[in-house]
Design an enzyme around this catalytic site. Structure first.
Site, mmCIF file in Angstrom:
data_model
loop_
_atom_site.group_PDB
_atom_site.id
_atom_site.type_symbol
_atom_site.label_atom_id
_atom_site.label_comp_id
_atom_site.label_asym_id
_atom_site.label_seq_id
_atom_site.Cartn_x
_atom_site.Cartn_y
_atom_site.Cartn_z
ATOM 1 N N LYS A 224 0.816 -1.224 0.000
ATOM 2 C CA LYS A 224 0.000 0.000 0.000
ATOM 3 C C LYS A 224 0.843 1.265 0.000
ATOM 4 C CE LYS A 224 -4.344 -1.839 1.653
ATOM 5 N NZ LYS A 224 -5.331 -1.954 2.727
ATOM 6 N N ARG A 258 -3.191 -9.978 5.704
ATOM 7 C CA ARG A 258 -3.718 -10.048 4.324
ATOM 8 C C ARG A 258 -2.628 -9.552 3.367
ATOM 9 N NH1 ARG A 258 -6.207 -6.832 0.578
ATOM 10 N NH2 ARG A 258 -7.885 -7.772 -0.627
HETATM 11 N N1 HH2 Z 1 -7.440 -3.728 1.536
HETATM 12 C C1 HH2 Z 1 -7.831 -3.860 0.251
HETATM 13 C C2 HH2 Z 1 -8.914 -4.669 -0.097
HETATM 14 N N2 HH2 Z 1 -9.579 -5.370 0.856
HETATM 15 N N3 HH2 Z 1 -9.855 -5.975 3.128
HETATM 16 C C3 HH2 Z 1 -9.500 -5.867 4.407
HETATM 17 N N4 HH2 Z 1 -10.152 -6.549 5.362
HETATM 18 N N5 HH2 Z 1 -8.447 -5.069 4.793
HETATM 19 C C4 HH2 Z 1 -7.733 -4.337 3.891
HETATM 20 O O1 HH2 Z 1 -6.805 -3.614 4.303
HETATM 21 C C5 HH2 Z 1 -8.109 -4.423 2.507
HETATM 22 C C6 HH2 Z 1 -9.195 -5.272 2.155
HETATM 23 C C7 HH2 Z 1 -7.079 -3.115 -0.822
HETATM 24 O O2 HH2 Z 1 -6.003 -3.864 -1.287
HETATM 25 P P1 HH2 Z 1 -5.979 -4.743 -2.628
HETATM 26 O O3 HH2 Z 1 -7.002 -5.827 -2.576
HETATM 27 O O4 HH2 Z 1 -4.600 -5.218 -2.843
HETATM 28 O O5 HH2 Z 1 -6.294 -3.708 -3.781
HETATM 29 P P2 HH2 Z 1 -7.597 -3.361 -4.578
HETATM 30 O O6 HH2 Z 1 -8.630 -2.881 -3.611
HETATM 31 O O7 HH2 Z 1 -7.143 -2.270 -5.535
HETATM 32 O O8 HH2 Z 1 -8.059 -4.608 -5.276
#
Ligand code: HH2
Length: 286
Positions: A224, A258
């Site tokens: 992030k 995660r």
């Molecule tokens: N961060 C993202 C998505 N889902 N869920 C939880 N519980 N906690 C988090 O910090 C979280 C989440 C964002 O990250 P990512 O899935 O890598 O990216 P994107 O939302 O662009 O798919």
């Protein structure tokens, strides 16, 4: 007794050590790996690789929630996520979480064998809480403000730790009052969701305040912007920062990490756990 998540399908996670949740983004636009695993067969292959790398559970998502991301319809999310879930269910018995806020997606995913709901909107969409209650499914409630399109304009806090803690306590209470078993709840401060770097750092430094609420904690900082802000590195060069941040979170008591980079995280946890085991046996002997 360590916390234990029990899925409606009988699968269990005993959270007696930090667990690695491998991220499977089935989106064309995720911030770090958008489009890379968007076709179902690529998504399945990636998910199987993460299990091979040592993931304890998987998180399948069909909506990007990065700052500025556009919303997607429930049908679109289902088209992205359900074929991969189905293929995984045919081939493995792993614990699968679905990253969604849509009650329609939740219902179909649970029907097809999903074990947990991970909702960055903390079951706030109409009908979402009712689905969780009806199925008695483990749920991760995350703190955020606004929608991905506008959330960074709402990163304004007098005391970020107290405000996130109060929000999570209220959401947990709302779920329990509606009939969801408290043992199904996992909380998450939502790193990067309506938060600037100082907010993210305060939340990480004071993870104990959130643990004091009495629920297992999930943390997600993988690749992030907060890590980019600290290291000056672009998103494809944040492996060391990601592993370090999650290892620190594990040390501070987080239950579920995660992450995208499962193999590296597994190596780091092996070292940490070996040292912890020596410390525990030294304590027991004295
Ligand atoms: N961060 C993202 C998505 N889902 N869920 C939880 N519980 N906690 C988090 O910090 C979280 C989440 C964002 O990250 P990512 O899935 O890598 O990216 P994107 O939302 O662009 O798919």
């Amino acid at each position: 007794m360590p916390p234990r998540l029990i899925s409606p399908h009988g699968r269990q996670l005993v959270l007696d050590r930090p667990h690695i949740m491998g991220i499977v983004n089935l989106t064309p636009d995720s911030f770090s790996d958008g489009g890379r695993h968007a076709a179902p067969e690529q998504g399945v292959a990636h998910a199987l690789q993460l299990l091979d790398d040592g993931a304890d559970l998987l998180d399948l998502g069909g909506e990007s929630t990065r700052p500025g991301a556009a919303p997607v319809s429930a049908q679109e999310e289902m088209d992205r996520v359900l074929p991969v879930l189905q293929a995984l269910r045919d081939r493995t018995d792993c614990f699968v979480s679905i990253d969604t806020s849509s009650p329609e997606v939740m219902t179909e995913a649970i029907r097809l064998g999903a074990d947990m709901i991970n909702d960055v909107r903390a079951l706030s969409r109409p009908g979402a809480l009712a689905v969780a209650v009806a199925h008695q499914v483990p749920v991760c409630l995350m703190h955020a403000r606004g929608e991905p399109a506008n959330m960074q304009q709402q990163a304004d806090y007098a005391d970020v730790v107290a405000e996130v803690r109060n929000y999570l306590r209220q959401q947990a209470q709302r779920c329990i009052s509606a009939g969801l078993d408290a043992g199904h709840l996992v909380l998450d401060p939502g790193f990067g969701f309506a938060k600037h770097l100082p907010h993210n750092l305060q939340l990480l430094a004071d993870l104990q305040s959130l643990l004091d609420l009495g629920y297992p904690l999930l943390v997600g900082m993988s690749r992030k912007r907060m890590l980019g802000d600290l290291t000056g590195r672009p998103v494809d060069q944040r492996l060391v920062a990601s592993v370090t941040a999650h290892l620190l979170a594990a040390q501070l008591g987080a239950h579920i990490l995660r992450v995208h980079d499962v193999a590296a995280m597994r190596d780091a946890l092996k070292i940490w756990q070996a040292v912890m085991a020596v410390q525990t046996s030294q304590k027991e002997a004295s």
